[in-house]
Write a protein that holds these residues in place. Sequence first.
Motif, PDB file in Angstrom:
ATOM      1  N   THR A 603     -41.728 -20.796  23.746  1.00  0.00           N
ATOM      2  CA  THR A 603     -40.432 -21.381  24.075  1.00  0.00           C
ATOM      3  C   THR A 603     -39.352 -20.645  23.296  1.00  0.00           C
ATOM      4  O   THR A 603     -39.385 -20.628  22.057  1.00  0.00           O
ATOM      5  N   HIS A 604     -38.406 -20.057  24.009  1.00  0.00           N
ATOM      6  CA  HIS A 604     -37.384 -19.235  23.366  1.00  0.00           C
ATOM      7  C   HIS A 604     -36.027 -19.478  24.011  1.00  0.00           C
ATOM      8  O   HIS A 604     -35.939 -19.689  25.223  1.00  0.00           O
ATOM      9  N   PRO A 605     -34.941 -19.457  23.219  1.00  0.00           N
ATOM     10  CA  PRO A 605     -33.610 -19.704  23.780  1.00  0.00           C
ATOM     11  C   PRO A 605     -33.241 -18.654  24.820  1.00  0.00           C
ATOM     12  O   PRO A 605     -33.650 -17.493  24.742  1.00  0.00           O
ATOM     13  N   GLU A 606     -32.438 -19.087  25.790  1.00  0.00           N
ATOM     14  CA  GLU A 606     -31.966 -18.165  26.818  1.00  0.00           C
ATOM     15  C   GLU A 606     -31.011 -17.141  26.230  1.00  0.00           C
ATOM     16  O   GLU A 606     -30.977 -15.993  26.667  1.00  0.00           O
ATOM     17  N   ASN A 607     -30.242 -17.534  25.250  1.00  0.00           N
ATOM     18  CA  ASN A 607     -29.204 -16.667  24.710  1.00  0.00           C
ATOM     19  C   ASN A 607     -28.779 -17.223  23.363  1.00  0.00           C
ATOM     20  O   ASN A 607     -29.282 -18.258  22.925  1.00  0.00           O
ATOM     21  N   GLY A 608     -27.861 -16.544  22.713  1.00  0.00           N
ATOM     22  CA  GLY A 608     -27.383 -17.025  21.431  1.00  0.00           C
ATOM     23  C   GLY A 608     -26.087 -16.364  21.033  1.00  0.00           C
ATOM     24  O   GLY A 608     -25.601 -15.442  21.686  1.00  0.00           O
ATOM     25  N   GLN A 609     -25.517 -16.852  19.930  1.00  0.00           N
ATOM     26  CA  GLN A 609     -24.287 -16.305  19.373  1.00  0.00           C
ATOM     27  C   GLN A 609     -24.502 -16.004  17.894  1.00  0.00           C
ATOM     28  O   GLN A 609     -25.377 -16.556  17.249  1.00  0.00           O
ATOM     29  N   GLY A 610     -23.628 -15.155  17.366  1.00  0.00           N
ATOM     30  CA  GLY A 610     -23.661 -14.866  15.933  1.00  0.00           C
ATOM     31  C   GLY A 610     -24.426 -13.599  15.663  1.00  0.00           C
ATOM     32  O   GLY A 610     -24.002 -12.513  16.011  1.00  0.00           O
ATOM     33  N   SER A 611     -25.570 -13.730  15.035  1.00  0.00           N
ATOM     34  CA  SER A 611     -26.447 -12.595  14.784  1.00  0.00           C
ATOM     35  C   SER A 611     -27.882 -13.073  14.853  1.00  0.00           C
ATOM     36  O   SER A 611     -28.182 -14.243  14.610  1.00  0.00           O
ATOM     37  N   SER A 612     -28.774 -12.164  15.199  1.00  0.00           N
ATOM     38  CA  SER A 612     -30.205 -12.445  15.215  1.00  0.00           C
ATOM     39  C   SER A 612     -30.929 -11.165  14.822  1.00  0.00           C
ATOM     40  O   SER A 612     -30.797 -10.155  15.522  1.00  0.00           O
ATOM     41  N   PRO A 613     -31.658 -11.182  13.679  1.00  0.00           N
ATOM     42  CA  PRO A 613     -31.823 -12.303  12.756  1.00  0.00           C
ATOM     43  C   PRO A 613     -30.565 -12.537  11.921  1.00  0.00           C
ATOM     44  O   PRO A 613     -29.768 -11.635  11.722  1.00  0.00           O
ATOM     45  N   HIS A 614     -30.437 -13.760  11.431  1.00  0.00           N
ATOM     46  CA  HIS A 614     -29.252 -14.226  10.723  1.00  0.00           C
ATOM     47  C   HIS A 614     -29.644 -14.454   9.263  1.00  0.00           C
ATOM     48  O   HIS A 614     -30.356 -15.399   8.947  1.00  0.00           O
ATOM     49  N   ALA A 615     -29.169 -13.587   8.373  1.00  0.00           N
ATOM     50  CA  ALA A 615     -29.664 -13.577   6.996  1.00  0.00           C
ATOM     51  C   ALA A 615     -29.373 -14.873   6.255  1.00  0.00           C
ATOM     52  O   ALA A 615     -30.202 -15.358   5.474  1.00  0.00           O
ATOM     53  N   TRP A 616     -28.197 -15.450   6.452  1.00  0.00           N
ATOM     54  CA  TRP A 616     -27.868 -16.699   5.759  1.00  0.00           C
ATOM     55  C   TRP A 616     -28.727 -17.834   6.279  1.00  0.00           C
ATOM     56  O   TRP A 616     -29.198 -18.688   5.516  1.00  0.00           O
ATOM     57  N   GLY A 617     -28.963 -17.872   7.583  1.00  0.00           N
ATOM     58  CA  GLY A 617     -29.842 -18.899   8.125  1.00  0.00           C
ATOM     59  C   GLY A 617     -31.250 -18.795   7.563  1.00  0.00           C
ATOM     60  O   GLY A 617     -31.861 -19.807   7.193  1.00  0.00           O
ATOM     61  N   MET A 618     -31.781 -17.571   7.488  1.00  0.00           N
ATOM     62  CA  MET A 618     -33.124 -17.390   6.931  1.00  0.00           C
ATOM     63  C   MET A 618     -33.162 -17.757   5.455  1.00  0.00           C
ATOM     64  O   MET A 618     -34.151 -18.322   4.966  1.00  0.00           O
ATOM     65  N   ALA A 619     -32.082 -17.448   4.726  1.00  0.00           N
ATOM     66  CA  ALA A 619     -32.021 -17.806   3.306  1.00  0.00           C
ATOM     67  C   ALA A 619     -32.091 -19.308   3.120  1.00  0.00           C
ATOM     68  O   ALA A 619     -32.820 -19.816   2.258  1.00  0.00           O
ATOM     69  N   ASN A 620     -31.329 -20.047   3.932  1.00  0.00           N
ATOM     70  CA  ASN A 620     -31.349 -21.506   3.821  1.00  0.00           C
ATOM     71  C   ASN A 620     -32.728 -22.068   4.166  1.00  0.00           C
ATOM     72  O   ASN A 620     -33.224 -22.982   3.502  1.00  0.00           O
ATOM     73  N   ALA A 621     -33.350 -21.529   5.214  1.00  0.00           N
ATOM     74  CA  ALA A 621     -34.664 -22.015   5.630  1.00  0.00           C
ATOM     75  C   ALA A 621     -35.706 -21.770   4.554  1.00  0.00           C
ATOM     76  O   ALA A 621     -36.511 -22.660   4.221  1.00  0.00           O
ATOM     77  N   ASN A 622     -35.707 -20.585   3.988  1.00  0.00           N
ATOM     78  CA  ASN A 622     -36.737 -20.263   3.003  1.00  0.00           C
ATOM     79  C   ASN A 622     -36.486 -20.926   1.658  1.00  0.00           C
ATOM     80  O   ASN A 622     -37.422 -21.231   0.917  1.00  0.00           O
ATOM     81  N   MET A 623     -35.220 -21.201   1.346  1.00  0.00           N
ATOM     82  CA  MET A 623     -34.922 -21.903   0.103  1.00  0.00           C
ATOM     83  C   MET A 623     -35.367 -23.358   0.180  1.00  0.00           C
ATOM     84  O   MET A 623     -35.956 -23.890  -0.778  1.00  0.00           O
ATOM     85  N   VAL A 624     -35.118 -24.025   1.323  1.00  0.00           N
ATOM     86  CA  VAL A 624     -35.553 -25.418   1.430  1.00  0.00           C
ATOM     87  C   VAL A 624     -37.074 -25.487   1.518  1.00  0.00           C
ATOM     88  O   VAL A 624     -37.685 -26.442   1.013  1.00  0.00           O
TER      89      VAL A 624
END
Length: 738
Positions: A603-624
Amino acid sequence: MKLTVRDRFAWTPAHSPARSPAAVLVAVALTIAAAGAFTIRPASAAQASAAQASAAQVTAAPYSCAPNGPAGSQMIYGTFGDASVIGWTGNSQAVVACLGGSFFVTSGNGPGSGSTAAVTGTTYGYGVYNDSKTTWRNSGGYLPALVTTFHRAGARISITNFGDKVTIGGHSYVAIYSRVRVVNPTARPLSINPEASPGLIRLDSAPTSVPPHAAVNHDFVVASDRFGGRYPWPSKKALVRAGGFNQHFAHMRDYWDHQLAGIAQIVSLPDPSLVDAYRTGFIYTQIIRAGNELKTGANGYDKEFSHDVIGILANLFTQGYTTDAHQLLDRARYVIGTQTQYDDGVWTYPWPWAIYLLKTGDLSFVKANFATQGPAGKTEPSIEDTAHLIAKDRTGPGGIMEKTNDIDANGYWTIDNYEALTGLAAYRWLAQQVGNTSQARWAAAEYASLLRATNRTLNATISAGHLHYLPCSMTEPNTDNRCANAEDANWAAPFLFGRWAWDGYLFGAPRSGPGISLIDATYDYGFARLAGKLPPGTFGGYPTQYYSTAYNAGYGEWGLASTHHRDQGILSYEFMIANGQSGPYSWWESQQLPNPGSPWTGTHPENGQGSSPHAWGMANANMVLLDSLVAQRANGSLIVGRGVPDAWVRSGKVIKLANVPTTDGRRTGLTIRTIGATVTLTLTGRQPAGRLLFQLPAFVDNIARASAGTVNEKSGTVTLAPAVRTVTVQLRHREAAN
């Protein structure tokens, strides 16, 4: 806070890319030859000559992987909204990779760099890809070698792309290596041409005919980056002579394994996909950075943003990554001093400094920067400057923080006040460590004043609106701003970007008010509004793609300070992996609903905005994720298992970590093993500086006895002295099986 590219770059989202007609496809289990089967074999001069002399391949257009947005807000993605990244640590421009084995090498402005010039570059790939049912993954589960596998004409075909650093003529380059592997499982010969696009350099002279029950590899290379240098690009002959695919794959694999060995290692979890996501997130962050610039993305956000840099740094230091730490902190000082787009990056600047000092004990460097500006003066503020700016910026009603655009809309946002509180708490602790008692007293008083103003203002808003949740605005109910849309994830903005309830706690911040008392109620409120609109596990998205976000796991951070949502970070990370990947362990900042027509399995999104991969998003995920397993408090206490899901506390489940940074350069390891109704914690490495708090959510009102330490059954905590190396906890009731 960066939440949508439309607000950042003032553009409207590109139309969804054209898709192949949807078809009913049968999932096929596909495999690729293991990386371990490769052998190191330098290319000889004869091999190079043969490769150069080989006939040109028949070419066809590769799978789409190109810019698809207006100038100034460019994004690169494949036909089905897919995008990932390959490259090397610190390369000036990482390479965007797409499904189907295609990749885009930028020759001009990076996508999303802020330039108004169009992105220029070349899409490379292989016309052999046919949009049939496809797997797309990281080699070994985590390496930045992306493997696309599919079937064509009876053959099983895999395309592997990765970057390696090479030195040619004394100059450093990144070269992208590709292998098209064709496996013939049939009893008849097959003829399969990779159809390599122009510009890809042959590293061999493999035939297109594949005998029955045999395999053929077609290897290629192209240079992609010069690490910011202006020296000439290497010749085709020089690239061929620099070595073959196997040699460079082995070098790439060994390099990244060595890098991972230096940070906190999540060795095993009941959900192994989280282990791979954690490793991959670290690697992608290093590839996205350019020198000491911690960019948010190689695609869409190819630049630094103040609060992004702060969050990425905080995660790297929490993981124990301190290579180039001085230069990274100096660079962060420049970013927060020169970028005026967001205010909260300045207010939280003391926070990564506090994490760095806690983990390393590097007091001399902190002292040198505590009250001293950088070479450029006020545009490179000291730690003290940023803390005092918080007091200056308290111009909102009742002494709260000023009106900002920190969630990409103007308002008196709740996150700003909690971020400022986090910055002050970190600054107070830093002042204590450097021995500046007057600044420590000032920070404590300013913190207390801002907390009173925050609580007073929020309580008035909650009372006037008869609210049962923490509003995203200090002065309005959610119905009066962008949070009126239940699917706008900003309803949970304080729970990540505010930092205070959990990260402030780690640094000893006094906590009171609705930011603590309404955590569980706010999670319940937000998820109830989403029921029937979005699947469980997502917080929503951002205009105009409201499915999920790269911050989805990070929004569970404040759950660690709650009673009933302590495992929210891990549960939401699992949602990201199961539903939100737009590349292998890559997520757009904001994501559309899933695309049933994509050939990529899952299951994968049809599209997206911003950046992929998104470094800040990955940082938050791995920190939590890491904090949910083990977290270090500034008072020396080590918290173990605070966010572990109950489903992981079942017979046979094992959680194992190694090389976890605690305080002053110490490293520790731990294993949590469940057998029946007993849970055993074993520590390795150096002992904690303070007490150990073993507090799985499954322990609450469920501890019969413990082999060591003091038990608080109501809070579900077993408190151990630092010297204790193992403890077994007997549960009153074992967790139910699936």
